[in-house]
Enzyme design. Structure first.
Site, PDB file in Angstrom:
ATOM      1  N   ARG A   1      19.265  -8.117  40.275  1.00  0.00           N
ATOM      2  CA  ARG A   1      20.436  -7.454  40.837  1.00  0.00           C
ATOM      3  C   ARG A   1      21.684  -7.952  40.139  1.00  0.00           C
ATOM      4  NH1 ARG A   1      18.021  -8.960  46.460  1.00  0.00           N
ATOM      5  NH2 ARG A   1      17.265 -10.488  44.994  1.00  0.00           N
TER       6      ARG A   1
ATOM      7  N   SER B 263      16.760  -8.589  51.098  1.00  0.00           N
ATOM      8  CA  SER B 263      16.156  -8.640  52.440  1.00  0.00           C
ATOM      9  C   SER B 263      16.923  -9.620  53.316  1.00  0.00           C
ATOM     10  CB  SER B 263      14.687  -9.054  52.357  1.00  0.00           C
ATOM     11  OG  SER B 263      13.969  -8.139  51.583  1.00  0.00           O
TER      12      SER B 263
ATOM     13  N   LYS C 291       8.786 -20.208  52.179  1.00  0.00           N
ATOM     14  CA  LYS C 291       9.801 -19.467  52.920  1.00  0.00           C
ATOM     15  C   LYS C 291       9.288 -19.100  54.311  1.00  0.00           C
ATOM     16  CE  LYS C 291      12.375 -16.599  49.604  1.00  0.00           C
ATOM     17  NZ  LYS C 291      12.483 -15.233  49.107  1.00  0.00           N
TER      18      LYS C 291
ATOM     19  N   HIS D 263      13.865  -2.402  46.755  1.00  0.00           N
ATOM     20  CA  HIS D 263      12.489  -2.578  46.280  1.00  0.00           C
ATOM     21  C   HIS D 263      11.903  -1.219  45.878  1.00  0.00           C
ATOM     22  CE1 HIS D 263      12.427  -6.239  49.150  1.00  0.00           C
ATOM     23  NE2 HIS D 263      12.232  -6.758  47.961  1.00  0.00           N
TER      24      HIS D 263
HETATM   25  P1  ADP Z   1      10.769 -13.066  46.559  1.00  0.00           P
HETATM   26  O1  ADP Z   1      10.735 -13.936  47.764  1.00  0.00           O
HETATM   27  O2  ADP Z   1       9.539 -13.173  45.695  1.00  0.00           O
HETATM   28  O3  ADP Z   1      12.051 -13.154  45.762  1.00  0.00           O
HETATM   29  P2  ADP Z   1      11.692 -10.461  47.477  1.00  0.00           P
HETATM   30  O4  ADP Z   1      10.964  -9.499  48.368  1.00  0.00           O
HETATM   31  O5  ADP Z   1      12.979 -11.003  47.961  1.00  0.00           O
HETATM   32  O6  ADP Z   1      10.634 -11.585  47.155  1.00  0.00           O
HETATM   33  O7  ADP Z   1      11.959  -9.784  46.073  1.00  0.00           O
HETATM   34  C1  ADP Z   1      10.906  -9.337  45.245  1.00  0.00           C
HETATM   35  C2  ADP Z   1      11.501  -8.891  43.919  1.00  0.00           C
HETATM   36  O8  ADP Z   1      12.294  -7.721  44.122  1.00  0.00           O
HETATM   37  C3  ADP Z   1      12.418  -9.912  43.251  1.00  0.00           C
HETATM   38  O9  ADP Z   1      12.234  -9.877  41.861  1.00  0.00           O
HETATM   39  C4  ADP Z   1      13.800  -9.449  43.613  1.00  0.00           C
HETATM   40  O10 ADP Z   1      14.741  -9.829  42.644  1.00  0.00           O
HETATM   41  C5  ADP Z   1      13.584  -7.931  43.608  1.00  0.00           C
HETATM   42  N1  ADP Z   1      14.561  -7.245  44.454  1.00  0.00           N
HETATM   43  C6  ADP Z   1      14.839  -7.458  45.756  1.00  0.00           C
HETATM   44  N2  ADP Z   1      15.829  -6.634  46.190  1.00  0.00           N
HETATM   45  C7  ADP Z   1      16.166  -5.889  45.114  1.00  0.00           C
HETATM   46  C8  ADP Z   1      17.135  -4.869  44.882  1.00  0.00           C
HETATM   47  N3  ADP Z   1      18.004  -4.477  45.810  1.00  0.00           N
HETATM   48  N4  ADP Z   1      17.179  -4.341  43.655  1.00  0.00           N
HETATM   49  C9  ADP Z   1      16.339  -4.785  42.687  1.00  0.00           C
HETATM   50  N5  ADP Z   1      15.451  -5.733  42.821  1.00  0.00           N
HETATM   51  C10 ADP Z   1      15.348  -6.281  44.019  1.00  0.00           C
END
Ligand code: ADP
Length: 161
Positions: free
Chosen positions: A91, A129, A42, A18
């Site tokens: 990703r 995550s 979620k 992130h």
């Molecule tokens: P959500 O539940 O909205 O998917 P996340 O916190 O899992 O929330 O992810 C928020 C955003 O960050 C999403 O667009 C996800 O694809 C992106 N993201 C999460 N981890 C990574 C990473 N390692 N590299 C790039 N983008 C990421």
């Protein structure tokens, strides 16, 4: 008017993936609002307060970023914040379908707000995550994948050394 983007997510918890995305986003936008979602279907490991605290501490030295929470419709929230875009990360191919649907839905709800996708840094392509939590709960070594505050919180939660 500064170019503002909203970066929404669960951030349960925030990872270096992130953070990498936020740094890339700051090359394009003047300001990024990192917005922690509250009303998701979620189930989250960390409470909204814990997630906010980890985001805030992880980004305390990063200028041009503000931290917020949101519930309700993302496009409406983005408009209220005077944002021109929603920032999301990609990703792998597996992210594409969900992100595509989300972007199309948001475009339908408000054609004025664009979704901008950035590719993560290569180091973080594998990092999510949920995979991180999976590793941490079984005592896997997650050092270097998350900011220090997140490492400490996970350590407390799962009781690893
Ligand atoms: P959500 O539940 O909205 O998917 P996340 O916190 O899992 O929330 O992810 C928020 C955003 O960050 C999403 O667009 C996800 O694809 C992106 N993201 C999460 N981890 C990574 C990473 N390692 N590299 C790039 N983008 C990421």
């Amino acid at each position: 008017m500064p170019d503002i983007a909203v970066y929404p997510g669960s951030f349960d918890p925030i990872t270096n993936g992130h953070l990498d995305l936020i740094q890339r986003g700051l090359k394009i936008f003047d300001h990024i609002i990192v917005s922690v979602a509250t009303n998701r279907f979620k189930q989250s490991l960390f409470s909204i307060e814990e997630r906010m605290e980890m985001v805030r501490i992880s980004l305390q030295d990063t200028p041009n970023v503000t931290i917020d929470t949101f519930n309700g419709l993302l496009v409406e929230y983005a408009k209220q914040q005077n944002a021109r875009a929603i920032l999301r990360g990609l990703r792998a191919v597996t992210d594409f379908e969900y992100e595509f649907q989300l972007a199309m839905m948001n475009r339908r709800l408000d054609p004025e707000i664009e979704t901008v996708f950035l590719m993560t840094g290569l180091r973080w392509v594998f990092l999510s995550s949920s995979i991180l939590k999976e590793a941490a709960v079984h005592g896997g070594n997650i050092e270097g994948m998350v900011p220090e505050i997140v490492y400490q919180k996970l350590r407390k939660k799962f009781g690893f050394a």
